[in-house]
Enzyme design. Sequence first.
Site, PDB file in Angstrom:
ATOM      1  N   TYR A   9      39.937  26.846  31.665  1.00 47.94           N
ATOM      2  CA  TYR A   9      39.140  27.904  31.024  1.00 47.94           C
ATOM      3  C   TYR A   9      38.883  27.558  29.560  1.00 47.94           C
ATOM      4  O   TYR A   9      37.737  27.679  29.068  1.00 47.94           O
ATOM      5  CB  TYR A   9      39.886  29.239  31.139  1.00 47.94           C
ATOM      6  CG  TYR A   9      39.316  30.336  30.273  1.00 47.94           C
ATOM      7  CD1 TYR A   9      38.189  31.051  30.668  1.00 47.94           C
ATOM      8  CD2 TYR A   9      39.901  30.667  29.042  1.00 47.94           C
ATOM      9  CE1 TYR A   9      37.660  32.069  29.868  1.00 47.94           C
ATOM     10  CE2 TYR A   9      39.383  31.682  28.241  1.00 47.94           C
ATOM     11  CZ  TYR A   9      38.267  32.369  28.662  1.00 47.94           C
ATOM     12  OH  TYR A   9      37.744  33.362  27.867  1.00 47.94           O
ATOM     13  N   SER A  55      35.736  31.672  22.588  1.00 47.25           N
ATOM     14  CA  SER A  55      37.080  32.250  22.611  1.00 47.25           C
ATOM     15  C   SER A  55      37.960  31.534  21.601  1.00 47.25           C
ATOM     16  O   SER A  55      37.699  30.379  21.245  1.00 47.25           O
ATOM     17  CB  SER A  55      37.685  32.081  24.010  1.00 47.25           C
ATOM     18  OG  SER A  55      39.066  32.421  24.010  1.00 47.25           O
TER      19      SER A  55
HETATM   20  P1  NAD Z   1      34.870  41.292  31.779  1.00 49.68           P
HETATM   21  O1  NAD Z   1      35.497  40.983  33.062  1.00 49.68           O
HETATM   22  O2  NAD Z   1      34.671  42.704  31.424  1.00 49.68           O
HETATM   23  O3  NAD Z   1      33.447  40.597  31.636  1.00 49.68           O
HETATM   24  C1  NAD Z   1      33.108  39.413  32.275  1.00 49.68           C
HETATM   25  C2  NAD Z   1      31.890  39.694  33.101  1.00 49.68           C
HETATM   26  O4  NAD Z   1      31.360  38.470  33.549  1.00 49.68           O
HETATM   27  C3  NAD Z   1      32.156  40.486  34.356  1.00 49.68           C
HETATM   28  O5  NAD Z   1      32.019  41.844  34.149  1.00 49.68           O
HETATM   29  C4  NAD Z   1      31.073  39.999  35.286  1.00 49.68           C
HETATM   30  O6  NAD Z   1      30.000  40.917  35.309  1.00 49.68           O
HETATM   31  C5  NAD Z   1      30.576  38.737  34.647  1.00 49.68           C
HETATM   32  N1  NAD Z   1      30.653  37.631  35.579  1.00 49.68           N
HETATM   33  C6  NAD Z   1      31.732  36.894  35.907  1.00 49.68           C
HETATM   34  N2  NAD Z   1      31.380  35.971  36.813  1.00 49.68           N
HETATM   35  C7  NAD Z   1      30.056  36.124  37.042  1.00 49.68           C
HETATM   36  C8  NAD Z   1      29.126  35.469  37.872  1.00 49.68           C
HETATM   37  N3  NAD Z   1      29.471  34.434  38.652  1.00 49.68           N
HETATM   38  N4  NAD Z   1      27.850  35.916  37.886  1.00 49.68           N
HETATM   39  C9  NAD Z   1      27.479  36.951  37.103  1.00 49.68           C
HETATM   40  N5  NAD Z   1      28.327  37.599  36.275  1.00 49.68           N
HETATM   41  C10 NAD Z   1      29.589  37.188  36.262  1.00 49.68           C
HETATM   42  O7  NAD Z   1      35.752  40.562  30.665  1.00 49.68           O
HETATM   43  P2  NAD Z   1      35.478  40.228  29.116  1.00 49.68           P
HETATM   44  O8  NAD Z   1      36.796  39.869  28.586  1.00 49.68           O
HETATM   45  O9  NAD Z   1      34.688  41.268  28.455  1.00 49.68           O
HETATM   46  O10 NAD Z   1      34.646  38.895  29.213  1.00 49.68           O
HETATM   47  C11 NAD Z   1      33.455  38.663  28.509  1.00 49.68           C
HETATM   48  C12 NAD Z   1      33.499  37.293  27.874  1.00 49.68           C
HETATM   49  O11 NAD Z   1      34.474  37.293  26.836  1.00 49.68           O
HETATM   50  C13 NAD Z   1      33.877  36.165  28.823  1.00 49.68           C
HETATM   51  O12 NAD Z   1      33.008  35.067  28.593  1.00 49.68           O
HETATM   52  C14 NAD Z   1      35.279  35.803  28.379  1.00 49.68           C
HETATM   53  O13 NAD Z   1      35.572  34.442  28.630  1.00 49.68           O
HETATM   54  C15 NAD Z   1      35.198  36.106  26.910  1.00 49.68           C
HETATM   55  N6  NAD Z   1      36.473  36.291  26.229  1.00 49.68           N
HETATM   56  C16 NAD Z   1      37.290  37.313  26.586  1.00 49.68           C
HETATM   57  C17 NAD Z   1      38.482  37.467  25.907  1.00 49.68           C
HETATM   58  C18 NAD Z   1      39.432  38.580  26.251  1.00 49.68           C
HETATM   59  O14 NAD Z   1      40.548  38.569  25.755  1.00 49.68           O
HETATM   60  N7  NAD Z   1      39.056  39.531  27.085  1.00 49.68           N
HETATM   61  C19 NAD Z   1      38.838  36.598  24.880  1.00 49.68           C
HETATM   62  C20 NAD Z   1      37.982  35.569  24.548  1.00 49.68           C
HETATM   63  C21 NAD Z   1      36.790  35.434  25.224  1.00 49.68           C
END
Ligand code: NAD
Length: 299
Positions: free
Chosen positions: A204, A191
Amino acid sequence: MADQYLMQDPTTMYADRVPGEQYLAGAGTDAELAQNVPADHGEDSYRGSGRLEGRKALVTGGDSGIGAAVAIAYAREGADVAIVYLPEEDEDAQRILALIKDAGRIAVALPGDLKDPAFAREAVETAVRELGGLDIVVNNAGKQQHVEDVVDITDEEFDETFKTNVYGTFWVTKAAVPHLPPGSAIINTTSIQAYAPSPHLVHYAATKATVNNLAKGLAAQLAPKGIRVNAVAPGPIWTPLQPAGGQPPDALPNAGEQTYLGRWGQPAELAPAYVFLASGESSYVVGETLHVDGGMPTP
Ligand code: NAD
Ligand code: MG
């Protein structure tokens, strides 16, 4: 809809998808998110061109958000795809599994909790069995909860965030590596928070710095085996994680304004980075962090 294959002004893309305030309990789902403003996972736009023909991919958190966009793109590029997700997200997962199958590929559902090392190992073993091998691992599942003051970060919250983001990545990677042939790719979702932590996301952000560092260290360790490890660092992307406690609800409408483009990113805009890092096209790219964040100061 934004067609990524057409030249377009990136500042005005998705102008019709500025979110309103929203709060989602639990991990949140895309089905709920869509009641505010739907996210674009490339369902109607991503066109494959055989860049991952015959590949076998495991994508954690592939039910929604960034992981869902990656799963769709991988399938349309010719890969069979297994997705890990929390059991309560089954509605989202079934939609993505159907899109993988629509692309003519094998889709494997792996519901469970990556905070449990036994499940993480079992998920990898099942993926290997059902896909007939494994050569792409995307460590993307993640948990993000905003807490304004360090004294209010409970030990449980700190522990669960590290268990999900860091330990989950470690357990999946450790179980997968013995199965990965030369030419394989591991991609960690880090991130912008790894480099520029927000005051309300310190625990986080620390997990994301660790996940980024793990990619760099493992890149050095695994390169001699022909396994390339890289990372993708998203900026603010419209996914369920954000309204599900990732940000305060009243921050959602403006959260994209900090970027040079001045808007949220959509999951569909992340997928090409993951395709590039998984495919043989990036054969000389190792230990890299690809920033897909709408423009922000990064090292
Ligand atoms: P999202 O909620 O769609 O995806 C995260 C997924 O993680 C969930 O759908 C879930 O299936 C899975 N998850 C969470 N806890 C879990 C567990 N204990 N066991 C199994 N699966 C689990 O949100 P996203 O934003 O697409 O997140 C994906 C990645 O992107 C994450 O690692 C997040 O930190 C990272 N990220 C997101 C952003 C943003 O702005 N959305 C920015 C930087 C990084
Ligand atoms: Mg989800």
